[in-house]
Enzyme design. Structure first.
Site, PDB file in Angstrom:
ATOM      1  N   ASN A  46      13.661 -32.835 -60.686  1.00  0.00           N
ATOM      2  CA  ASN A  46      12.910 -33.244 -59.494  1.00  0.00           C
ATOM      3  C   ASN A  46      11.415 -33.302 -59.801  1.00  0.00           C
ATOM      4  O   ASN A  46      10.894 -32.511 -60.584  1.00  0.00           O
ATOM      5  CB  ASN A  46      13.220 -32.369 -58.278  1.00  0.00           C
ATOM      6  CG  ASN A  46      13.007 -30.885 -58.501  1.00  0.00           C
ATOM      7  OD1 ASN A  46      13.076 -30.406 -59.616  1.00  0.00           O
ATOM      8  ND2 ASN A  46      12.764 -30.162 -57.424  1.00  0.00           N
ATOM      9  N   VAL A  47      10.762 -34.270 -59.181  1.00  0.00           N
ATOM     10  CA  VAL A  47       9.329 -34.501 -59.380  1.00  0.00           C
ATOM     11  C   VAL A  47       8.714 -34.663 -57.997  1.00  0.00           C
ATOM     12  O   VAL A  47       8.901 -35.698 -57.345  1.00  0.00           O
ATOM     13  CB  VAL A  47       9.083 -35.755 -60.248  1.00  0.00           C
ATOM     14  CG1 VAL A  47       7.584 -35.991 -60.427  1.00  0.00           C
ATOM     15  CG2 VAL A  47       9.750 -35.603 -61.615  1.00  0.00           C
ATOM     16  N   GLU A  48       8.032 -33.612 -57.565  1.00  0.00           N
ATOM     17  CA  GLU A  48       7.494 -33.612 -56.197  1.00  0.00           C
ATOM     18  C   GLU A  48       6.134 -34.293 -56.126  1.00  0.00           C
ATOM     19  O   GLU A  48       5.581 -34.752 -57.133  1.00  0.00           O
ATOM     20  CB  GLU A  48       7.461 -32.168 -55.684  1.00  0.00           C
ATOM     21  CG  GLU A  48       8.870 -31.583 -55.615  1.00  0.00           C
ATOM     22  CD  GLU A  48       8.922 -30.176 -55.048  1.00  0.00           C
ATOM     23  OE1 GLU A  48       7.870 -29.524 -54.937  1.00  0.00           O
ATOM     24  OE2 GLU A  48      10.039 -29.732 -54.730  1.00  0.00           O
ATOM     25  N   CYS A  57      14.096 -36.540 -56.137  1.00  0.00           N
ATOM     26  CA  CYS A  57      15.150 -35.599 -56.508  1.00  0.00           C
ATOM     27  C   CYS A  57      15.503 -35.773 -57.988  1.00  0.00           C
ATOM     28  O   CYS A  57      15.242 -36.828 -58.584  1.00  0.00           O
ATOM     29  CB  CYS A  57      16.408 -35.848 -55.673  1.00  0.00           C
ATOM     30  SG  CYS A  57      16.334 -35.175 -54.006  1.00  0.00           S
ATOM     31  N   GLU A  59      18.280 -36.335 -59.245  1.00  0.00           N
ATOM     32  CA  GLU A  59      19.238 -37.426 -59.425  1.00  0.00           C
ATOM     33  C   GLU A  59      18.540 -38.774 -59.544  1.00  0.00           C
ATOM     34  O   GLU A  59      19.064 -39.708 -60.168  1.00  0.00           O
ATOM     35  CB  GLU A  59      20.230 -37.460 -58.252  1.00  0.00           C
ATOM     36  CG  GLU A  59      21.147 -36.242 -58.176  1.00  0.00           C
ATOM     37  CD  GLU A  59      20.554 -35.045 -57.442  1.00  0.00           C
ATOM     38  OE1 GLU A  59      19.313 -34.998 -57.268  1.00  0.00           O
ATOM     39  OE2 GLU A  59      21.325 -34.164 -57.036  1.00  0.00           O
ATOM     40  N   CYS A  90      22.104 -33.700 -52.685  1.00  0.00           N
ATOM     41  CA  CYS A  90      21.848 -33.982 -51.268  1.00  0.00           C
ATOM     42  C   CYS A  90      22.554 -35.292 -50.874  1.00  0.00           C
ATOM     43  O   CYS A  90      23.057 -36.029 -51.730  1.00  0.00           O
ATOM     44  CB  CYS A  90      20.349 -34.054 -50.990  1.00  0.00           C
ATOM     45  SG  CYS A  90      19.550 -35.553 -51.603  1.00  0.00           S
ATOM     46  N   CYS A  93      21.356 -38.440 -52.502  1.00  0.00           N
ATOM     47  CA  CYS A  93      21.670 -38.491 -53.925  1.00  0.00           C
ATOM     48  C   CYS A  93      23.156 -38.730 -54.183  1.00  0.00           C
ATOM     49  O   CYS A  93      23.521 -39.288 -55.208  1.00  0.00           O
ATOM     50  CB  CYS A  93      21.162 -37.238 -54.615  1.00  0.00           C
ATOM     51  SG  CYS A  93      19.357 -37.273 -54.715  1.00  0.00           S
TER      52      CYS A  93
END
Ligand code: THU
Length: 139
Positions: A46-48, A57, A59, A90, A93
């Site tokens: 994940n890369v916020e 996410c 995925e 989620c 995803c």
């Protein structure tokens, strides 16, 4: 293509991906890995983002990795949280994974191994856009 699934190898790839996560806001790193029908393994973390809602996410990275390394169909999937425990993808995803899944793609879930069809029942998918195809004729 039928092949043996090495779940330990997939988990290792998911953990390695999780260790690359950029999650300064949630402090909830996630790593995902999948076996492709040609035998390779793809993964993502994940890369916020400071604009919280646009964070990616794990995925998302995984399916991008899939396309970038030659495409193909996903055969098996494993997702972990920061404690290396199994994490369910989620809802969004699950849809992302469904698009690129082989029929019957397996996932490690919190309640055992399941298929993508079990975790996303009656899914909307590519075949629903193709004229003359019913919902039960995905591939
Ligand atoms: N997250 C994923 O990367 N994949 C999922 O399937 C569930 C949630 C991430 C998004 C966010 O960066 C963090 O977990 C907390 O929700």
């Amino acid at each position: 293509m039928t092949q043996e699934i090495n779940w330990e190898l997939l988990k290792d790839a998911a953990v390695k991906a999780m260790q690359k996560a950029y999650a300064p806001y949630s402090h909830f790193p996630v790593g995902a890995a999948a076996l492709v029908d040609d035998g390779r393994i793809v993964s993502g973390c994940n890369v916020e983002n400071a604009s919280y809602g646009v964070g990616l996410c794990a995925e998302c990275g995984l399916v991008s990795n899939l396309s970038m390394t030659g495409g193909g169909k996903l055969v098996a999937f494993y997702c972990v949280d920061g404690a290396e425990n199994i994490l369910m993808p989620c809802g969004r995803c699950r849809q992302l994974l469904f698009e690129h899944s082989q029929v019957g793609m397996l996932l490690q879930t919190v309640s055992g191994i399941k298929t993508i069809e079990q975790v996303l029942p009656d899914a909307f998918g590519p075949r629903d856009l193709a004229e003359g195809f019913g919902a039960d004729e995905r591939n």
